[in-house]
Design an enzyme around this catalytic site. Structure first.
Site, short mmCIF file in Angstrom:
data_model
loop_
_atom_site.label_atom_id
_atom_site.label_comp_id
_atom_site.label_asym_id
_atom_site.label_seq_id
_atom_site.Cartn_x
_atom_site.Cartn_y
_atom_site.Cartn_z
N LYS A 13 18.99 3.47 44.97
CA LYS A 13 19.97 2.90 44.03
C LYS A 13 19.99 3.72 42.74
CE LYS A 13 20.04 -2.12 44.74
NZ LYS A 13 19.84 -3.37 43.96
N ASP A 69 21.92 -7.77 39.92
CA ASP A 69 21.58 -8.75 40.93
C ASP A 69 22.86 -9.02 41.73
OD1 ASP A 69 19.70 -10.24 42.28
OD2 ASP A 69 19.99 -12.04 41.08
N GLY A 150 21.70 -5.44 54.82
CA GLY A 150 21.99 -6.83 54.48
C GLY A 150 23.06 -7.45 55.38
N TYR A 151 24.08 -8.02 54.76
CA TYR A 151 25.13 -8.74 55.49
C TYR A 151 26.29 -7.82 55.91
CZ TYR A 151 22.67 -12.81 53.64
OH TYR A 151 21.71 -13.75 53.34
N HIS A 177 31.37 -4.13 45.68
CA HIS A 177 31.04 -4.93 44.51
C HIS A 177 30.17 -4.16 43.53
CE1 HIS A 177 28.73 -5.26 48.14
NE2 HIS A 177 27.63 -5.47 47.45
N ARG A 178 29.14 -3.46 44.06
CA ARG A 178 28.22 -2.74 43.19
C ARG A 178 28.96 -1.61 42.46
NH1 ARG A 178 24.15 -3.76 45.85
NH2 ARG A 178 24.89 -2.60 47.63
P1 IMP Z 1 20.14 -7.04 45.49
O1 IMP Z 1 20.28 -7.91 44.27
O2 IMP Z 1 20.93 -5.77 45.41
O3 IMP Z 1 18.68 -6.81 45.84
O4 IMP Z 1 20.77 -7.84 46.73
C1 IMP Z 1 20.27 -9.10 47.16
C2 IMP Z 1 20.63 -9.32 48.61
O5 IMP Z 1 22.05 -9.41 48.76
C3 IMP Z 1 20.21 -8.19 49.55
O6 IMP Z 1 18.90 -8.38 50.01
C4 IMP Z 1 21.22 -8.33 50.68
O7 IMP Z 1 20.84 -9.35 51.59
C5 IMP Z 1 22.47 -8.78 49.96
N1 IMP Z 1 23.30 -7.60 49.59
C6 IMP Z 1 23.41 -7.02 48.38
N2 IMP Z 1 24.27 -6.01 48.40
C7 IMP Z 1 24.72 -5.93 49.68
C8 IMP Z 1 25.64 -5.04 50.33
O8 IMP Z 1 26.23 -4.11 49.75
N3 IMP Z 1 25.85 -5.28 51.64
C9 IMP Z 1 25.23 -6.30 52.33
N4 IMP Z 1 24.36 -7.13 51.77
C10 IMP Z 1 24.11 -6.94 50.44
#
Ligand code: IMP
Length: 197
Positions: A13, A69, A150-151, A177-178
């Site tokens: 990241k 987050d 993830g999803y 989203h990110r």
């Molecule tokens: P984090 O805050 O980026 O660590 O995301 C928390 C959780 O959201 C991750 O462990 C995933 O389960 C889900 N997540 C976050 N970003 C993504 C993505 O871009 N694709 C799929 N799942 C995501």
């Protein structure tokens, strides 16, 4: 050049963010600070967790920093898994178990709309600023594709037929989203002038 720490242990990241913000800012990770401890995320909202992580680094290391987050928010589940996304099916943070639980909870529901939402909290010169990025779409009946994490295998963004896991990383990253939250952060930083300068 202004130096900003991204409050994450995830070096992938850090590199992704470095590429987006490159030029005017020196982006460092927690690793570069010598910070190896796990930063707690104890709150019920993405906003509070992002702020808590950024504040932890700001208070302990006295550096300008930001933290993110992310959660997947399903309409029919009143925003769940949301802030619980990583641990939806338990503390093990098992992606397959999380996906299975989501599909189980949505089974038989007509409304399969959901949005990924990323919140970034920036603390710069003692001031806190929030940035949000969203990617909306729907949840499939079955997982499809092997990319991403993830999803991704069950999420189809609006305007596309493929799941995030069927897309290549470059395509996903342009609409994610990110990325959208990071663009807002980048715009802010590019126009940022420290007080008194
Ligand atoms: P984090 O805050 O980026 O660590 O995301 C928390 C959780 O959201 C991750 O462990 C995933 O389960 C889900 N997540 C976050 N970003 C993504 C993505 O871009 N694709 C799929 N799942 C995501």
């Amino acid at each position: 050049m202004i130096s900003i720490t991204f409050a994450s242990h995830n070096q992938d990241k850090v590199e992704e963010i470095r590429a987006i913000l490159e030029g005017n800012f020196l982006i460092t990770g927690l690793h570069d600070l010598g910070c190896h401890e796990d930063i707690p995320e104890p709150y019920d909202t993405l906003e509070e967790n992002a702020i808590a992580k950024a504040r932890y680094v700001y208070n302990n290391y006295s550096v300008n920093c930001f933290a993110d987050d992310t959660g997947l928010e399903a309409d029919a589940l009143n925003g769940l898994p949301g802030v619980l996304s990583a641990r939806y099916a338990g503390q093990a943070k098992d992606n397959n178990a999380n996906i299975n639980k989501l599909l189980y909870e949505l089974d038989g529901r007509d409304n399969r709309q959901a949005c990924f939402r990323t919140v970034i909290a920036l603390i710069i010169d003692g001031e806190t600023h929030l940035f949000e990025g969203k990617a909306c779409g729907h949840i499939t009946d079955q997982p499809r594709g092997n990319n991403g994490f993830g999803y991704d295998p069950v999420f189809v963004p609006d305007g596309y037929r493929q799941t995030f896991a069927e897309m290549d990383a470059a395509t996903k990253n342009k609409i994610s989203h990110r990325y959208r939250a990071l663009q807002k952060l980048a715009d802010f930083l590019q126009n940022y002038r420290p007080a008194g300068s």
